[in-house]
Design an enzyme around this catalytic site. Structure first.
Site, mmCIF file in Angstrom:
data_model
loop_
_atom_site.group_PDB
_atom_site.id
_atom_site.type_symbol
_atom_site.label_atom_id
_atom_site.label_comp_id
_atom_site.label_asym_id
_atom_site.label_seq_id
_atom_site.Cartn_x
_atom_site.Cartn_y
_atom_site.Cartn_z
ATOM 1 N N ASN A 7 0.869 -1.174 0.000
ATOM 2 C CA ASN A 7 0.000 0.000 0.000
ATOM 3 C C ASN A 7 0.909 1.230 0.000
ATOM 4 O O ASN A 7 1.503 1.568 1.025
ATOM 5 C CB ASN A 7 -0.875 -0.044 1.256
ATOM 6 C CG ASN A 7 -1.852 1.111 1.324
ATOM 7 O OD1 ASN A 7 -1.808 2.017 0.494
ATOM 8 N ND2 ASN A 7 -2.719 1.085 2.310
ATOM 9 N N ARG A 91 -2.449 -2.124 -3.543
ATOM 10 C CA ARG A 91 -3.689 -1.370 -3.302
ATOM 11 C C ARG A 91 -3.658 -0.118 -4.185
ATOM 12 O O ARG A 91 -2.711 0.677 -4.115
ATOM 13 C CB ARG A 91 -3.768 -0.944 -1.839
ATOM 14 C CG ARG A 91 -5.006 -0.143 -1.568
ATOM 15 C CD ARG A 91 -4.866 0.773 -0.412
ATOM 16 N NE ARG A 91 -6.082 1.565 -0.301
ATOM 17 C CZ ARG A 91 -6.180 2.650 0.432
ATOM 18 N NH1 ARG A 91 -5.147 3.080 1.111
ATOM 19 N NH2 ARG A 91 -7.299 3.311 0.479
ATOM 20 N N HIS A 180 -12.890 2.941 -0.407
ATOM 21 C CA HIS A 180 -12.935 1.952 0.683
ATOM 22 C C HIS A 180 -13.608 0.650 0.233
ATOM 23 O O HIS A 180 -14.151 -0.094 1.058
ATOM 24 C CB HIS A 180 -13.686 2.483 1.924
ATOM 25 C CG HIS A 180 -12.967 3.588 2.640
ATOM 26 N ND1 HIS A 180 -13.614 4.679 3.171
ATOM 27 C CD2 HIS A 180 -11.658 3.781 2.908
ATOM 28 C CE1 HIS A 180 -12.747 5.487 3.739
ATOM 29 N NE2 HIS A 180 -11.532 4.966 3.586
ATOM 30 N N ARG A 241 -10.923 16.240 6.337
ATOM 31 C CA ARG A 241 -11.750 16.566 5.160
ATOM 32 C C ARG A 241 -13.140 17.002 5.605
ATOM 33 O O ARG A 241 -13.691 16.437 6.549
ATOM 34 C CB ARG A 241 -11.877 15.337 4.252
ATOM 35 C CG ARG A 241 -10.589 15.027 3.511
ATOM 36 C CD ARG A 241 -10.672 13.705 2.780
ATOM 37 N NE ARG A 241 -9.693 12.771 3.297
ATOM 38 C CZ ARG A 241 -9.643 11.479 2.991
ATOM 39 N NH1 ARG A 241 -10.532 10.956 2.179
ATOM 40 N NH2 ARG A 241 -8.707 10.711 3.502
ATOM 41 N N GLU A 384 -8.114 -4.847 5.051
ATOM 42 C CA GLU A 384 -8.001 -4.609 3.612
ATOM 43 C C GLU A 384 -6.835 -5.399 3.012
ATOM 44 O O GLU A 384 -6.913 -5.887 1.888
ATOM 45 C CB GLU A 384 -7.817 -3.109 3.355
ATOM 46 C CG GLU A 384 -9.099 -2.330 3.591
ATOM 47 C CD GLU A 384 -8.892 -0.855 3.875
ATOM 48 O OE1 GLU A 384 -8.320 -0.530 4.938
ATOM 49 O OE2 GLU A 384 -9.302 -0.027 3.063
#
Ligand code: ADP
Length: 404
Positions: A7, A91, A180, A241, A384
């Site tokens: 990742n 990823r 996601h 965010r 993940e």
């Protein structure tokens, strides 16, 4: 079969190696602060002491080559040579509308990823750097791209289109993509296993609450709507965010502050959310700590955050005409009883019977509703990396069948 999962972020590379016979983690690690003189590689071979190396790591290629050295090191490595790795799973944040599932990486896929960097200028370039670095460091080992967006490709146009002029979609591909997805896929498979019910028969709302936060409505095992959009900025309030704001605010703020588009985007991506409202931190733990001491804006940030979660859960309940299971996952969902309780208390109207004793338990798969609760709320730690490893395994096996 051994699978390396990578990742690559803008200044970090995270890795895990799985032994797929029992899906065990053989080693994991992270290279952080790439580009800085005090970059750090932290390597954790399972069952042995961790190793930390602090040095200058100028780029992703150097980071991957240091990871490769760590994995093959005579003392703390886990393989003698990297050709013992069967496949690498990368990823990739943005697969655009092109990738509806994981893909074996070849020249065409790389070209498409390069084209997609325009949509994900922060996320996709480090992934591409990681892919190129692996071609150098682990030549000949096949690689798979697993996309955060792929799971959401099942959305209908009425969910993924914005009510802008249709030409904006046709000309510029402006639409909701959602992110996601790998986490959503993993959670869906865990819910199936835990409840011993096929996802085809379930309505699930998955709340992925980490630094980035999104909520996804999963009906019949498929994403039918999700809160993140064209970019991972839309939807819930997050660590830094803003999530949903009136789009007219952007133009107004640019005029008032004399900002260009980049500065406005910086503000909404990096200085808003929990950090922006509290003025304290993007880390929920710090915000909670300050709120407990009476800091008003921290309390406000927490209340706003919970309200945004409840709003999306409510919307998706209505959209799916009900829900069987609500899942709370990622850093906040797995570890914050406070947020879980505040969210669940809002959902009593829908048949959520909250269990405050169960809610005290963190970080493990369990229900935080009473056994007879009409709607079940579960905490399920996401994974993940394991999902990426599984996807890579599936593609590799398919390839072997095709070659045989
Ligand atoms: P990322 O999106 O970077 O993968 P994570 O899933 O690790 O993020 O989640 C990070 C978030 O989880 C941070 O906001 C952090 O404050 C929050 N978090 C982690 N542990 C706790 C805790 N015990 N209580 C409240 N929040 C927590």
């Amino acid at each position: 079969m051994k699978i390396l999962v990578l990742n690559c972020g803008s200044s970090s590379v995270r890795y895990q190696v799985f032994g797929m016979s029992d899906e065990r983690v053989m080693a994991k690690g992270v290279v952080e602060k790439i580009g800085l003189p005090d970059a750090t590689l932290t390597h954790r071979p399972t069952g042995r002491d961790k190793v930390e190396i602090v040095t200058s790591i100028p780029d992703h290629a150097t980071a991957i080559s240091m990871m490769a050295d760590a994995l093959t090191h005579p003392e703390y490595g886990i393989v003698e040579s990297l050709d013992q790795i069967d496949i690498v799973g990368h990823r990739i944040v943005h697969g655009g509308a092109h990738f509806i599932g994981a893909a074996m990486i070849d020249e065409q896929v790389i070209a498409e990823l390069e084209r997609l960097t325009e949509l994900a200028p922060l996320h996709n370039p480090p992934s591409l750097a990681g892919i190129h670095a692996c071609e150098e460091a682990i030549p000949g080992v096949p690689m798979v791209a697993v996309f955060d967006t792929a799971f959401h490709q099942t959305m209908e146009p009425e969910a993924y289109l914005y009510p802008l002029p249709y030409e904006m979609y046709e000309r510029h591909g402006i639409r909701r993509f959602g992110f996601h997805g790998t986490s959503n896929k993993y959670i869906t498979s865990r819910v199936e296993d835990i409840l011993k019910t096929p996802a085809a028969d379930l309505k699930i709302i998955n709340c992925h609450l980490g630094n980035g936060c999104s909520i996804t409505a999963i009906q019949g095992g498929k994403s039918v709507n999700t809160s993140m959009g064209f970019t991972p900025l839309e939807g819930l309030m997050m660590g830094t965010r803003c999530g949903d704001v009136d789009p007219a605010v952007v133009a107004y703020i640019m005029r008032k502050e004399n900002w260009d588009a980049h500065e406005a985007s910086e503000c909404m991506n990096k200085r808003s959310g929990l950090l922006g409202v509290s003025g304290v931190s993007n880390d929920l733990r710090n915000v909670i700590e300050e709120a407990e001491k009476g800091h008003m804006r921290s309390q406000l940030a927490i209340d706003m955050f919970c309200k945004s979660i409840v709003r999306y859960i409510g919307a998706y309940m209505a959209e799916m005409n009900g829900v069987d299971v609500i899942v709370l996952t990622a850093g906040v969902g797995e570890n914050s009883p406070l947020i879980r309780e505040k969210v669940c208390r809002h959902l009593e109207f829908a048949g959520v019977e909250f269990d405050s004793e169960e809610n005290k338990i963190n970080g493990k798969e369990h229900a935080i509703t009473k056994p007879g609760s009409k709607v079940k709320v579960m905490v399920i730690p996401t994974n993940e990396e394991l999902m990426i490893a599984r996807e890579a395994k599936t593609l590799l096996e398919k390839r072997h069948v095709a070659i045989d």
